[in-house]
Design a protein around this motif. Structure first.
Motif, PDB file in Angstrom:
ATOM      1  N   GLU A   1       0.851  -1.190   0.000  1.00 23.02           N
ATOM      2  CA  GLU A   1       0.000   0.000   0.000  1.00 23.02           C
ATOM      3  C   GLU A   1       0.885   1.238   0.000  1.00 23.02           C
ATOM      4  OE1 GLU A   1      -2.999  -0.084  -0.604  1.00 23.02           O
ATOM      5  OE2 GLU A   1      -3.719  -2.067   0.003  1.00 23.02           O
ATOM      6  N   LYS A   2       0.337   2.321  -0.475  1.00 21.31           N
ATOM      7  CA  LYS A   2       1.038   3.603  -0.488  1.00 21.31           C
ATOM      8  C   LYS A   2       1.551   3.916   0.930  1.00 21.31           C
ATOM      9  CE  LYS A   2      -0.108   8.361  -1.598  1.00 21.31           C
ATOM     10  NZ  LYS A   2      -1.148   9.259  -2.057  1.00 21.31           N
ATOM     11  N   GLY A   3       2.811   4.301   1.012  1.00 24.51           N
ATOM     12  CA  GLY A   3       3.371   4.697   2.304  1.00 24.51           C
ATOM     13  C   GLY A   3       3.839   3.545   3.177  1.00 24.51           C
ATOM     14  N   ALA A   4       3.761   2.309   2.641  1.00 22.66           N
ATOM     15  CA  ALA A   4       4.159   1.145   3.445  1.00 22.66           C
ATOM     16  C   ALA A   4       5.649   1.205   3.802  1.00 22.66           C
ATOM     17  CB  ALA A   4       3.850  -0.149   2.693  1.00 22.66           C
TER      18      ALA A   4
ATOM     19  N   ARG B   1       3.083   4.853  -4.382  1.00 26.86           N
ATOM     20  CA  ARG B   1       1.692   4.497  -4.691  1.00 26.86           C
ATOM     21  C   ARG B   1       1.467   3.014  -4.392  1.00 26.86           C
ATOM     22  NH1 ARG B   1       4.004   5.165  -9.978  1.00 26.86           N
ATOM     23  NH2 ARG B   1       3.441   7.342  -9.932  1.00 26.86           N
ATOM     24  N   SER B   2       0.222   2.638  -4.269  1.00 21.94           N
ATOM     25  CA  SER B   2      -0.100   1.232  -3.985  1.00 21.94           C
ATOM     26  C   SER B   2       0.172   0.392  -5.219  1.00 21.94           C
ATOM     27  CB  SER B   2      -1.573   1.101  -3.616  1.00 21.94           C
ATOM     28  OG  SER B   2      -1.840   1.859  -2.480  1.00 21.94           O
ATOM     29  N   ARG B   3       0.563  -0.837  -4.988  1.00 20.12           N
ATOM     30  CA  ARG B   3       0.869  -1.715  -6.122  1.00 20.12           C
ATOM     31  C   ARG B   3       0.446  -3.139  -5.823  1.00 20.12           C
ATOM     32  NH1 ARG B   3       6.730  -2.797  -7.727  1.00 20.12           N
ATOM     33  NH2 ARG B   3       5.997  -4.417  -9.112  1.00 20.12           N
ATOM     34  N   PRO B   4      -0.201  -3.786  -6.776  1.00 24.49           N
ATOM     35  CA  PRO B   4      -0.543  -5.190  -6.530  1.00 24.49           C
ATOM     36  C   PRO B   4       0.702  -6.067  -6.653  1.00 24.49           C
ATOM     37  CG  PRO B   4      -1.160  -4.571  -8.754  1.00 24.49           C
ATOM     38  CD  PRO B   4      -0.629  -3.331  -8.104  1.00 24.49           C
ATOM     39  N   GLY B   5       0.712  -7.164  -5.953  1.00 27.60           N
ATOM     40  CA  GLY B   5       1.833  -8.090  -6.059  1.00 27.60           C
ATOM     41  C   GLY B   5       1.543  -9.175  -7.074  1.00 27.60           C
TER      42      GLY B   5
END
Ligand SMILES: Nc1ncnc2c1ncn2[C@@H]1O[C@H](COP(=O)(O)OP(=O)(O)OP(=O)(O)O)[C@@H](O)[C@H]1O
Ligand SMILES: [Mg+2]
Length: 338
Positions: free
Chosen positions: A81-84, A90-94
């Protein structure tokens, strides 16, 4: 349903046994663990498994667990997720999410960290994943296929691989036998690669002479099909004649099979006059080559020698032959060497 084994060459009984299991397991959703020495064709087999499964229209998502730094592997597999973490803008799917409805191929699973192994086990058992830094759990419909060239059972004993994950992965084991146990497949593969290479290098169809075939059948092929493939490519560059003779084979092979290397043809032929002799028309016609292919062959030999002398360092090799590095790379690419 007939198996579609497009691109997998071989009709040895050792390989037929593998195909038999493949035919049974492909249409199911079972987890499969493919083992086998490096270069035996594990990835090719896993792709065939996907193409012969009900998921063939879904994605096939490979990930090499040994090639991705371990700090990044979790986010590659499960997304973030964004900021992880610092660079998560930005958020990114794995890869698990990308493989939803298809197959994920966990290559070199033996290299995976114990801490991540727990998370894989959970994804396998619960069919759900959690992005790094995420707060929600996502359901995924993914078939897991893993491969390794390590002996996972002894990795388990040594405490480097989780026993529970090993059993969960090893529902259906598929073992690819090394090339040296596949008998005549060696020749089928060699001929296939020589045919492809002749086409790629736009030269007359190359074939192994009977004597050369006998020798490569005896060699132990520690690098398996990949070694054979690379080796045929090298022959297509360095060997000028269309029939590959024993003296065209590298010394390594003779050392392995316990025979003295045969003398190279050039060494047997009477010494040339001192100094440099330009190639003659006869040299060209003797090799059954047209001008363009002859010049290409000469260039190929020079490039290969330059690369060998510079230990594969392209800058140095380019300097040796007096061309720009980019031109060298272009030439190597054209020859399928990059
Ligand atoms: N039976 C076969 N027929 C045709 N090509 C093959 C066969 N087996 C392997 N190859 C070719 O050999 C090369 C190596 O195969 P692959 O990458 O599948 O091996 P691997 O077992 O995954 O190796 P590694 O353990 O090093 O990852 C590939 O270029 C592949 O296309
Ligand atoms: Mg592989």
């Amino acid at each position: 349903m007939a198996l579609n084994l497009d691109g997998i060459i071989g009709d040895s009984s050792a390989l037929a046994d593998v195909f038999k299991v493949l035919g049974k397991v492909a249409p199911t959703d079972s987890t499969v663990l493919v083992s086998g020495e490096s270069g035996t064709g594990k990835e090719l087999l896993v792709r065939a498994l996907h193409h012969n499964s009900e998921r063939r229209d879904g994605a096939f998502v490979p990930i090499n667990c040994g090639a991705i730094p371990k700090e990044l592997l979790e986010s590659e597999l499960f997304g973030h997720e964004k900021g992880a973490f610092t660079h998560a803008i930005r958020s990114r799917p794995g890869r698990f999410e990308l493989a939803d409805g298809g197959t994920i191929f966990l290559d070199e699973i033996g290299e995976m960290d114990l801490s991540l192994q727990v998370k894989i086990l959970r994804a396998l058992q619960e069919k759900e994943i959690e992005r790094v830094g995420g707060i929600t759990i996502k359901k995924v419909d993914v078939r897991v296929v893993a491969a390794t060239n390590r002996d996972l059972e002894s990795e388990v004993k040594a405490g480097r691989f989780r026993e529970d994950l090993y059993y969960r992965l090893n529902v259906i084991p598929l073992h690819l036998p090394p090339l040296r146990e596949r008998g005549n497949d060696i020749l089928l593969l060699a001929d296939h690669f020589l045919k492809e290479q002749s086409k790629a290098k736009a030269r007359k169809r190359m074939r192994l002479s009977e004597q050369a075939a006998e020798i490569i059948l005896t060699y132990s092929w520690p690098g398996n099909v990949r070694e054979l493939e690379n080796f045929m490519e090298r022959l297509a560059i360095l060997c000028d004649a269309s029939s590959v003779m024993p003296e065209d084979l590298p010394e390594k092979i003779f050392l392995d099979i316990g025979e003295k290397p045969l003398k190279k043809m050039e060494e047997i032929q009477p010494a040339r006059s001192v100094g440099f002799d330009w190639p003659t028309l006869k040299d060209m016609t003797d090799k059954e080559l047209k001008l363009k292919d002859f010049l290409e062959a000469i260039e190929g030999r020079l490039l290969a020698e330059a690369l060998e002398r510079s230990d594969g360092i392209k800058n140095k090799a380019a300097e040796l032959v007096g061309i720009k590095r980019t031109t060298l790379i272009e030439k190597l690419k054209k020859r399928g060497l990059l």
